[in-house]
Write a protein that holds these residues in place. Structure first.
Motif, PDB file in Angstrom:
ATOM      1  N   ARG A 162      46.608  38.835  41.703  1.00 25.04           N
ATOM      2  CA  ARG A 162      45.421  39.434  40.676  1.00 25.04           C
ATOM      3  C   ARG A 162      45.526  41.330  40.467  1.00 25.04           C
ATOM      4  O   ARG A 162      46.006  40.735  39.364  1.00 25.04           O
ATOM      5  CB  ARG A 162      44.023  39.128  41.222  1.00 25.04           C
ATOM      6  N   ARG A 163      45.902  41.746  41.357  1.00 21.16           N
ATOM      7  CA  ARG A 163      46.149  42.898  41.052  1.00 21.16           C
ATOM      8  C   ARG A 163      47.062  42.763  40.000  1.00 21.16           C
ATOM      9  O   ARG A 163      47.437  43.961  38.785  1.00 21.16           O
ATOM     10  CB  ARG A 163      46.247  43.797  42.105  1.00 21.16           C
ATOM     11  N   LEU A 164      48.066  42.555  40.666  1.00 18.54           N
ATOM     12  CA  LEU A 164      49.643  42.999  39.799  1.00 18.54           C
ATOM     13  C   LEU A 164      48.963  42.219  38.019  1.00 18.54           C
ATOM     14  O   LEU A 164      49.874  43.052  36.909  1.00 18.54           O
ATOM     15  CB  LEU A 164      50.145  42.340  40.169  1.00 18.54           C
ATOM     16  N   GLY A 165      48.754  41.102  37.896  1.00 16.74           N
ATOM     17  CA  GLY A 165      48.366  40.371  36.148  1.00 16.74           C
ATOM     18  C   GLY A 165      47.247  41.954  36.168  1.00 16.74           C
ATOM     19  O   GLY A 165      47.467  41.809  34.628  1.00 16.74           O
ATOM     20  N   ALA A 225      48.033  43.427  32.445  1.00 20.20           N
ATOM     21  CA  ALA A 225      47.614  42.689  30.993  1.00 20.20           C
ATOM     22  C   ALA A 225      46.752  44.721  30.994  1.00 20.20           C
ATOM     23  O   ALA A 225      46.797  45.118  29.493  1.00 20.20           O
ATOM     24  CB  ALA A 225      46.313  42.040  31.919  1.00 20.20           C
ATOM     25  N   LYS A 226      46.109  45.496  31.327  1.00 12.51           N
ATOM     26  CA  LYS A 226      46.334  46.989  31.083  1.00 12.51           C
ATOM     27  C   LYS A 226      47.179  47.237  30.574  1.00 12.51           C
ATOM     28  O   LYS A 226      47.239  48.000  29.156  1.00 12.51           O
ATOM     29  CB  LYS A 226      45.802  47.571  32.072  1.00 12.51           C
ATOM     30  N   LEU A 227      48.710  47.463  30.882  1.00 14.80           N
ATOM     31  CA  LEU A 227      49.946  47.657  30.385  1.00 14.80           C
ATOM     32  C   LEU A 227      49.809  47.373  28.976  1.00 14.80           C
ATOM     33  O   LEU A 227      50.600  47.993  27.924  1.00 14.80           O
ATOM     34  CB  LEU A 227      51.079  47.956  31.278  1.00 14.80           C
ATOM     35  N   TYR A 228      50.607  46.802  28.862  1.00 16.76           N
ATOM     36  CA  TYR A 228      51.083  46.136  27.796  1.00 16.76           C
ATOM     37  C   TYR A 228      49.982  45.283  26.844  1.00 16.76           C
ATOM     38  O   TYR A 228      49.705  44.747  25.484  1.00 16.76           O
ATOM     39  CB  TYR A 228      50.911  44.364  27.682  1.00 16.76           C
TER      40      TYR A 228
END
Length: 274
Positions: free
Chosen positions: A220-223, A227-230
């Motif tokens: 969840r944290r990685l996703g 999502a924030k980065l891209y």
């Protein structure tokens, strides 16, 4: 694809969506019909050159396509192909590539309609990892040869591997890929299908490799971070590889974010060697 071909493909995809969106049109049959046209134009080089000749009027090319395909495929496929040959294509080969993509999209719409698109996406990725881990399987499914006996053998192998273990859409997509690879590697073809499925779900794909399985909270944290980065939602294709030792490697398209211990050790060794 570049330039004119990219625009022509975008227009064709819009027509496909309009045809299948909210209608009773048989998406599976349309996929079969488009696959048949793809195979025809892949074989007949002179025909696809005529149908993409920029010196010929679009209406004349559409009429030719209609005469050739009428009675061989359904009316929806004839209409789609006729519209495509009216467009301008940068290369004759791009028309065939576009038809193949529409074939796969029609199949994915079948999965979308029955609520299995996410499962299909995951199954494509998992099958790709299975093939990558087995040189014998990769050799069998990637065997050269265009005669019917080779295609039949590969289709039967896919059936034994996936029948009852994967969604029908997954099996059809993989079967078409291995029986009509059109010069692509199996790995590349499976990755392209997985990306197309993710795109259909309005997501991008991040291939995540870690030494041990990630927990639900880590995923969840990685996703959320990706999502924030891209700036868009990400679908995580998760792979476990003990050789990375620790940390996580993330690949989005051609970009790799490598935070594994193995990568850091390799970088340290390079610096020491320098």
């Amino acid at each position: 694809m570049n330039g004119a071909s990219r625009e022509a493909l975008a227009a064709a995809r819009e027509r496909l969506d309009a045809l299948l969106d909210g209608t009773s049109a048989d998406a599976s049959q349309l996929a079969d019909d488009l696959a048949a046209v793809t195979a025809l134009l892949d074989r007949e080089v002179s025909l696809r050159r005529v149908l993409t000749d920029p010196a010929q009027p679009g209406a004349a090319k559409a009429q030719l396509a209609g005469r050739l395909l009428d009675g061989r495929v359904g009316g929806e496929a004839v209409d789609l192909v006729s519209g495509m040959v009216r467009s301008r294509w940068s290369r004759a080969r791009d028309l065939v590539d576009a038809l193949e993509q529409l074939t796969n999209l029609a199949e994915l719409i079948v999965a979308e309609r029955d609520g299995t698109l996410e499962e299909v996406e995951d199954e494509l990725f998992r099958f790709g990892r299975t093939v990558a881990s087995s040189p014998e399987l990769r050799a069998a499914l990637g065997a050269k040869g265009s005669d019917e006996s080779v295609r039949t053998a590969k289709a039967r192998l896919v059936g034994r591997l996936l029948a009852g273990r994967a969604k029908p859409t997954t099996e059809r997509l993989v079967t078409r890929l291995v029986t009509h690879p059109r010069g692509r590697s199996l790995d590349g073809g499976l990755e392209a299908l997985s990306k197309l499925a993710a795109e259909r779900r309005n997501r991008s794909v991040a291939v995540v490799t870690s030494a041990v399985p990630l927990s639900d909270e880590q995923k969840r944290r990685l996703g959320a971070a990706l999502a924030k980065l891209y700036g868009r939602e990400m679908h995580l294709n998760l792979d476990v590889d003990p050789s990375v030792l620790g940390g996580v490697s993330v690949r989005v398209g051609d970009e790799v974010i490598n935070g594994t211990i193995a990568a850091r050790l390799e970088e340290a060794a390079r610096r020491l060697g320098g």
